[in-house]
Design a protein around this motif. Structure first.
Motif, PDB file in Angstrom:
ATOM      1  N   ARG B  70       3.122   6.817   0.339  1.00  0.00           N
ATOM      2  CA  ARG B  70       2.758   5.175   0.038  1.00  0.00           C
ATOM      3  C   ARG B  70       1.373   4.570   0.263  1.00  0.00           C
ATOM      4  O   ARG B  70       0.608   5.635   1.156  1.00  0.00           O
ATOM      5  CB  ARG B  70       3.710   4.480   1.123  1.00  0.00           C
ATOM      6  CG  ARG B  70       5.074   4.138   0.635  1.00  0.00           C
ATOM      7  CD  ARG B  70       6.122   3.785   1.772  1.00  0.00           C
ATOM      8  NE  ARG B  70       5.829   2.486   2.268  1.00  0.00           N
ATOM      9  CZ  ARG B  70       5.212   2.060   3.336  1.00  0.00           C
ATOM     10  NH1 ARG B  70       5.141   2.878   4.203  1.00  0.00           N
ATOM     11  NH2 ARG B  70       4.917   0.809   3.632  1.00  0.00           N
ATOM     12  N   ARG B  72      -1.480   1.659   0.811  1.00  0.00           N
ATOM     13  CA  ARG B  72      -1.993   0.200   0.883  1.00  0.00           C
ATOM     14  C   ARG B  72      -3.329  -0.297   0.326  1.00  0.00           C
ATOM     15  O   ARG B  72      -4.258   0.620   0.197  1.00  0.00           O
ATOM     16  CB  ARG B  72      -2.109  -0.326   2.439  1.00  0.00           C
ATOM     17  CG  ARG B  72      -2.241  -1.624   2.540  1.00  0.00           C
ATOM     18  CD  ARG B  72      -2.426  -1.943   4.056  1.00  0.00           C
ATOM     19  NE  ARG B  72      -1.694  -1.814   4.722  1.00  0.00           N
ATOM     20  CZ  ARG B  72      -1.589  -1.116   6.145  1.00  0.00           C
ATOM     21  NH1 ARG B  72      -2.751  -0.351   6.359  1.00  0.00           N
ATOM     22  NH2 ARG B  72      -0.683  -0.888   6.879  1.00  0.00           N
ATOM     23  N   CYS B  73      -3.183  -1.461  -0.483  1.00  0.00           N
ATOM     24  CA  CYS B  73      -4.355  -1.665  -1.115  1.00  0.00           C
ATOM     25  C   CYS B  73      -5.385  -2.355  -0.100  1.00  0.00           C
ATOM     26  O   CYS B  73      -5.100  -3.534   0.689  1.00  0.00           O
ATOM     27  CB  CYS B  73      -4.075  -2.669  -2.291  1.00  0.00           C
ATOM     28  SG  CYS B  73      -5.639  -3.419  -2.891  1.00  0.00           S
ATOM     29  N   GLY B  77      -3.899  -6.170  -0.078  1.00  0.00           N
ATOM     30  CA  GLY B  77      -3.021  -5.705   1.070  1.00  0.00           C
ATOM     31  C   GLY B  77      -1.565  -5.320   0.602  1.00  0.00           C
ATOM     32  O   GLY B  77      -1.006  -5.061   1.426  1.00  0.00           O
ATOM     33  N   HIS B  78      -1.422  -5.313  -0.470  1.00  0.00           N
ATOM     34  CA  HIS B  78      -0.327  -4.869  -1.373  1.00  0.00           C
ATOM     35  C   HIS B  78       0.047  -3.169  -0.904  1.00  0.00           C
ATOM     36  O   HIS B  78      -0.644  -2.533  -0.805  1.00  0.00           O
ATOM     37  CB  HIS B  78      -0.220  -5.003  -2.750  1.00  0.00           C
ATOM     38  CG  HIS B  78       0.901  -4.516  -3.442  1.00  0.00           C
ATOM     39  ND1 HIS B  78       2.178  -5.190  -3.231  1.00  0.00           N
ATOM     40  CD2 HIS B  78       1.304  -3.622  -4.500  1.00  0.00           C
ATOM     41  CE1 HIS B  78       3.198  -4.691  -3.966  1.00  0.00           C
ATOM     42  NE2 HIS B  78       2.374  -3.776  -4.684  1.00  0.00           N
ATOM     43  N   GLU B  79       1.223  -3.013  -0.460  1.00  0.00           N
ATOM     44  CA  GLU B  79       1.703  -1.675  -0.062  1.00  0.00           C
ATOM     45  C   GLU B  79       2.703  -1.198  -1.293  1.00  0.00           C
ATOM     46  O   GLU B  79       3.468  -2.084  -1.649  1.00  0.00           O
ATOM     47  CB  GLU B  79       2.495  -1.702   1.251  1.00  0.00           C
ATOM     48  CG  GLU B  79       1.484  -2.037   2.202  1.00  0.00           C
ATOM     49  CD  GLU B  79       2.352  -2.064   3.597  1.00  0.00           C
ATOM     50  OE1 GLU B  79       3.434  -1.781   3.959  1.00  0.00           O
ATOM     51  OE2 GLU B  79       1.523  -2.475   4.539  1.00  0.00           O
ATOM     52  N   CYS B  89      -3.969   0.268  -7.177  1.00  0.00           N
ATOM     53  CA  CYS B  89      -3.050  -0.976  -6.771  1.00  0.00           C
ATOM     54  C   CYS B  89      -2.296  -1.556  -8.119  1.00  0.00           C
ATOM     55  O   CYS B  89      -3.188  -1.747  -8.917  1.00  0.00           O
ATOM     56  CB  CYS B  89      -3.902  -1.929  -5.987  1.00  0.00           C
ATOM     57  SG  CYS B  89      -2.566  -3.582  -5.513  1.00  0.00           S
ATOM     58  N   THR B  97      -7.755   1.973  -2.073  1.00  0.00           N
ATOM     59  CA  THR B  97      -6.524   1.930  -1.406  1.00  0.00           C
ATOM     60  C   THR B  97      -6.539   3.063  -0.465  1.00  0.00           C
ATOM     61  O   THR B  97      -7.424   4.057  -0.614  1.00  0.00           O
ATOM     62  CB  THR B  97      -5.432   2.207  -2.502  1.00  0.00           C
ATOM     63  OG1 THR B  97      -5.663   3.284  -3.341  1.00  0.00           O
ATOM     64  CG2 THR B  97      -5.208   1.045  -3.570  1.00  0.00           C
TER      65      THR B  97
END
Lengths: 226, 126
Positions: B70, B72-73, B77-79, B89, B97
């Protein structure tokens, strides 16, 4: 049934020793590099070329790991730097305790650079922190260019990829651009140098990378002891 | 193939924890393995079974939770779960990221049971 929380790393004991080693290396301004590759990719050859080009008075040492034999240590000792063989007796990787044990009778204050040549294996060494500042992965052109996709963990965790044996490129169906692309798919922005330990081609780039890293891990002048 | 070494490390942790509650039997140990941890869950299960068989911990269950790779951007903030090593992202197309999962190799829990509870005939549901 009662559930007790554990919440810690499986390799917490290895990680504890590795963290201690890392602190000691930093305190002494030592750059420690962990060299990892498949068997036969040329880790020892790369170290031979490297030791050969370093000045005699340089403060360099090598720990070299193998499952059996001290052949690699014998090859590396002729450059007159301290070299010690770690024979694992079957274990397919080095762990932090082995490093700690084999460093015990070396004075860290006498060193600036420590190479650890791991056991030839692209899988298991990825799990064991040895306290190094960086992992360096070596891939030779006689292997497949898809190795980074098959063994992503080690390519993801290594700072530098050394593509070795480039002198053989005219004779093998190895797409070096695809190899670099695959490495950067797994590890965006990964640094890559292309070398031939046989012809010396590209070794300058590797030595430059090394020099840059050595400078970066020296303590600030204010903290230098006389 | 370092799964045997990992299995021994898990077992050592179980024994340490079990020694703290000598009146209870370890039944299940939970571990978390990241997709990028270079560990094969089946090989780990095989090794764990092999080293517990014919010991006082025979039958100790190994519960493996696989953690996806996984990111995170840093921009939005997008995961997201990384597919095919695409670390860009998917929401804002940023390349800034960072990896937040997939390298786990963690001990999570140990389930213990009062001695005698399992041998009483039924599985304890308490």
């Amino acid at each position: 049934m009662e559930r007790l929380p554990l919440e810690r790393k499986v390799l917490s004991e290895n990680d504890r020793i590795a963290a201690e080693l890392r602190t000691r290396f930093q305190e002494h301004g030592i750059l420690c590099l962990n060299l990892i590759s498949s068997p036969g990719s040329g880790k020892t050859s790369l170290l031979e070329c490297t030791l050969e080009s370093l000045p005699r008075h340089d403060r360099v040492a090598v720990l070299t790991g193998d499952i059996q034999t001290d052949n690699d240590a014998a090859r590396l000792k002729r450059f007159h730097f301290p070299v010690k063989q770690i024979t694992t007796g079957g274990t397919c990787h080095l762990d932090a305790r082995m490093i700690e044990r084999h460093l015990a009778d070396w004075k860290l204050e006498d060193l600036d650079l420590l190479f650890i040549e791991n056991v030839g294996n692209l899988v298991c060494p990825a799990s064991y922190d040895l306290g190094e500042a960086a992992k360096v992965v070596v891939l030779s052109v006689t292997e497949g260019e898809d190795k980074p996709l098959k063994y992503p963990s080690i390519f993801f965790k290594s700072d530098l990829l050394i593509l070795n044996k480039v002198d053989l490129l005219p004779y093998v169906p190895f797409d070096i651009n695809a190899a670099a692309e695959n490495a950067r798919r797994v590890h965006p922005g990964m640094e890559i140098v292309k070398v031939s330990c046989l012809t010396g081609n590209g070794l300058h780039d590797w030595m430059m990378w090394l020099e840059q890293r050595r400078r970066a891990c020296k303590p600030a002048p204010a903290t230098l002891r006389s | 193939m370092h799964e045997m070494g990992i299995a021994y490390s898990v077992l050592a942790a179980v024994r340490t924890e079990a020694a703290r509650c000598p009146d209870k039997a370890p039944r299940k140990v939970g571990v978390r393995i990241g997709e990028m941890s270079a560990l094969d869950p089946d090989a780990l299960r095989f090794c764990f079974e092999a080293i517990t068989r014919d010991t006082d911990l025979a039958g100790l269950e190994l519960d493996i939770e696989i953690c996806p790779f996984r990111y995170r951007c840093r921009e939005c903030g997008h995961e997201f779960v990384v597919q095919d090593y695409q670390s860009q992202c998917p929401q804002c197309a940023s390349l800034e990221t960072e990896c937040i999962g997939g390298q786990e190799l963690d001990l999570v829990y140990l389930e213990v049971e009062e001695y005698g509870a399992a041998t009483a005939g039924t599985k304890s549901t308490q």
